[in-house]
Structure formats: C-alpha cells, structure tokens
Design a protein around this motif. Structure first.
Motif, PDB file in Angstrom:
ATOM      1  N   ASP A 102       0.837  -1.200   0.000  1.00 22.03           N
ATOM      2  CA  ASP A 102       0.000   0.000   0.000  1.00 22.03           C
ATOM      3  C   ASP A 102       0.873   1.251   0.000  1.00 22.03           C
ATOM      4  O   ASP A 102       2.049   1.218   0.382  1.00 22.03           O
ATOM      5  CB  ASP A 102      -0.893  -0.022   1.242  1.00 22.03           C
ATOM      6  CG  ASP A 102      -2.129   0.847   1.100  1.00 22.03           C
ATOM      7  OD1 ASP A 102      -2.292   1.516   0.058  1.00 22.03           O
ATOM      8  OD2 ASP A 102      -2.947   0.852   2.046  1.00 22.03           O
ATOM      9  N   THR A 152      -2.599  11.135  -0.361  1.00 23.40           N
ATOM     10  CA  THR A 152      -2.286   9.754   0.000  1.00 23.40           C
ATOM     11  C   THR A 152      -1.071   9.240  -0.760  1.00 23.40           C
ATOM     12  O   THR A 152      -0.488   8.220  -0.386  1.00 23.40           O
ATOM     13  CB  THR A 152      -3.480   8.821  -0.292  1.00 23.40           C
ATOM     14  OG1 THR A 152      -3.776   8.859  -1.697  1.00 23.40           O
ATOM     15  CG2 THR A 152      -4.709   9.255   0.494  1.00 23.40           C
ATOM     16  N   SER A 154      -1.169   8.014  -3.790  1.00 30.93           N
ATOM     17  CA  SER A 154      -1.583   6.740  -4.389  1.00 30.93           C
ATOM     18  C   SER A 154      -2.622   6.962  -5.471  1.00 30.93           C
ATOM     19  O   SER A 154      -3.247   8.020  -5.558  1.00 30.93           O
ATOM     20  CB  SER A 154      -2.171   5.826  -3.308  1.00 30.93           C
ATOM     21  OG  SER A 154      -3.347   6.410  -2.748  1.00 30.93           O
ATOM     22  N   LEU A 156      -6.228   6.197  -6.682  1.00 36.59           N
ATOM     23  CA  LEU A 156      -7.491   5.859  -6.025  1.00 36.59           C
ATOM     24  C   LEU A 156      -8.652   6.216  -6.944  1.00 36.59           C
ATOM     25  O   LEU A 156      -8.904   7.387  -7.211  1.00 36.59           O
ATOM     26  CB  LEU A 156      -7.644   6.636  -4.705  1.00 36.59           C
ATOM     27  CG  LEU A 156      -6.786   6.214  -3.516  1.00 36.59           C
ATOM     28  CD1 LEU A 156      -6.993   7.172  -2.353  1.00 36.59           C
ATOM     29  CD2 LEU A 156      -7.119   4.793  -3.087  1.00 36.59           C
ATOM     30  N   ALA A 187      -8.973   5.078   8.183  1.00 36.43           N
ATOM     31  CA  ALA A 187      -8.347   5.905   7.153  1.00 36.43           C
ATOM     32  C   ALA A 187      -8.967   7.294   7.157  1.00 36.43           C
ATOM     33  O   ALA A 187     -10.125   7.473   7.540  1.00 36.43           O
ATOM     34  CB  ALA A 187      -8.503   5.258   5.778  1.00 36.43           C
ATOM     35  N   ASP A 192      -9.925   6.059   0.020  1.00 38.04           N
ATOM     36  CA  ASP A 192      -8.818   5.237   0.491  1.00 38.04           C
ATOM     37  C   ASP A 192      -9.326   4.100   1.369  1.00 38.04           C
ATOM     38  O   ASP A 192      -8.860   2.959   1.261  1.00 38.04           O
ATOM     39  CB  ASP A 192      -7.837   6.119   1.267  1.00 38.04           C
ATOM     40  CG  ASP A 192      -6.532   5.407   1.599  1.00 38.04           C
ATOM     41  OD1 ASP A 192      -6.092   4.566   0.790  1.00 38.04           O
ATOM     42  OD2 ASP A 192      -5.952   5.698   2.657  1.00 38.04           O
ATOM     43  N   LYS A 196      -8.844   0.125   0.603  1.00 33.42           N
ATOM     44  CA  LYS A 196      -8.172  -0.762   1.550  1.00 33.42           C
ATOM     45  C   LYS A 196      -9.059  -1.961   1.892  1.00 33.42           C
ATOM     46  O   LYS A 196      -8.571  -3.099   2.027  1.00 33.42           O
ATOM     47  CB  LYS A 196      -7.806   0.003   2.817  1.00 33.42           C
ATOM     48  CG  LYS A 196      -6.718   1.060   2.639  1.00 33.42           C
ATOM     49  CD  LYS A 196      -6.420   1.736   3.955  1.00 33.42           C
ATOM     50  CE  LYS A 196      -5.549   2.976   3.800  1.00 33.42           C
ATOM     51  NZ  LYS A 196      -4.246   2.721   3.170  1.00 33.42           N
TER      52      LYS A 196
END
Length: 254
Positions: A102, A152, A154, A156, A187, A192, A196
């Motif tokens: 992650d 984050t 990331s 998403l 979170a 997010d 997850k």
C-alpha cells in the motif's frame, strides 16, 4: 488550584491536552484527576466529539485524525523509527509470492531493504514505490492505474478497485492512518478506506506497519477490526499495552 468543576472550558482544554499527549483518555480516570463526576466527564467528551476533537469509545475517548499531511511531508518525518519498522517488515516477505504494498512512507522505506535477487510479484498503488522498484530485474512489478491523490500518494478510483478484484495476494502490507483497540484500523479519506477494504478481502495475510504516533488514533473511516490484521509491526517506542488482549500478533522492531 483550578476548580475544574466550576470552569468547564478549562476542564475541556485539559482533556484535549491529555488526548494530545496519550491519544486516549478513560472517563473514570479523568473524573478522579479533575475532581468531577463521571457524568460531567461524559458531557465533556460528548461536547468535544461534537466539535470533532475526539471520538467517543466505550469508557472514554480517543483523539481523532482529521487530515494527514501530504505524502512528501510524511516521508520526511520520523525517519529513524520508520526505517526500523520498514526493515522488520521487509524481513517478513516470502520469496516467490504475490505481495501488495500500500502507499505509505514506511512502505517506501521498506522497499529499500528488499534483496535484489528476491523473486516476487509486487503490486502497488503508489507511483513513488513503483519508481523505487523500477530497477528490479527479478519478478514482476505492477502499478495499479487510476487518478493520483497527492495527499495519500496513491492511485485511487473505481478503476483501481476493479483491478484489485482480479488479484489475490499472499501478503498485503496495508497502510494505516490510525489504529485503536476498539475502533480498529481507520483511514482519513473515504476513497482510500474503500480501496483498503477491497485489498483486505483479496489477501491471505495482512501486515500493518504502524509508527508510535498512530496508536491509539482514530481517523474518520473504519477499514477493519484489529482482529482482521494478522501481524502489526511497531517500533520499540510504541505503547501497545491497550492492544495486548486482542487476537493480534504484534512484532516490535528493534
């Protein structure tokens, strides 16, 4: 000596300070310390929760994370602690497996400890982690697509979630915004949290790297119960006393 019974603002400020110091307060302990009734403390905690300053849990309250710093800022914080936790996590990776990593500054540090000759399939939603791994010649590296969230660090989106549904992971190293014995893993951002949850449903073993500032802490969106995490890796500076009664393996990185 302050009469906390007569001055609710000062009393609530003191409670906020205790929350900031330890992350969790117990109602009965607060009542004794401040010389007021437990009923008064419950009202104080209700008021603080209404303002978004804490989250009420059974017997007390925990501090609530509102928003995390950007990925770049987090990567520059608590470097020594994260390095210890990251190294211990890297030692747990099994050769010849499919691993999801992650987005997270601790996991970015973790990939530096992976042996070059370790045969792995690594899946991540972090462009930074993928970049750090891009020179590996053993195994496979898969970067999940989608819109990049700068906070984050990331990808998403619905596309990211749909890709996850086609995969099964031997090990997952899940990102943690907050971890609390009652509230579990949480979170800061809704997308997010949803992502997850999907990752955990596709994972055979779930590992969480947690720095001391995240235990106990509660973010806005719940991801999983503590019992859903197979192994939690913490630093030696982390207070784990509230977690010892849980069915959760805790490893302390030295």
């Amino acid at each position: 000596m302050t009469d906390y019974d007569a001055f609710p603002d000062q009393r609530q400020s003191m409670i906020q300070q205790m929350l900031a110091d330890s992350g969790r307060v117990i109602g009965a302990d607060l009542a004794r310390t401040l010389g007021v009734s437990e009923h008064t403390i419950r009202r104080d905690l209700q008021e603080l929760a209404r303002k978004g300053l804490c989250k009420k849990v059974y017997g007390g309250a925990v501090s609530q994370i509102k928003q995390s710093a950007s990925f770049e800022v987090r990567a520059s914080q608590n470097i020594a602690e994260k390095s210890k936790v990251a190294k211990r996590c890297a030692e747990m990776i099994k050769p010849g497996t499919c691993v999801f990593i992650d987005a997270g500054s601790t996991y970015l540090a973790m990939v530096e400890f992976l042996p070059e000759d370790l045969e792995l399939t690594i899946v991540t939603n972090s462009p930074q982690i993928a970049s750090a791994l891009s020179g590996r010649t053993k195994g496979e590296l898969i970067l999940l697509g989608g819109k990049v969230n700068p906070l984050t660090g990331s990808t998403l989106s619905s596309d990211t979630v749909n890709q996850i549904k086609t995969m099964v992971f031997d090990q997952t190293f899940i990102g943690v915004c907050g971890l609390d014995p009652q509230a579990g893993l949480s979170a800061v951002y809704y997308e997010d949290a949803c992502f997850k949850k999907e990752v955990l449903s596709q994972s055979n073993e779930v590992i969480a790297a947690v720095t001391a500032d995240k235990m106990p802490q509660v973010a806005r969106y719940k991801v999983a119960a503590c019992e859903d995490i197979d192994v939690t890796v913490v630093s030696e500076d982390t207070n784990i006393s509230d977690f010892r009664h849980l069915n959760m393996r805790i490893l302390v990185a030295q």
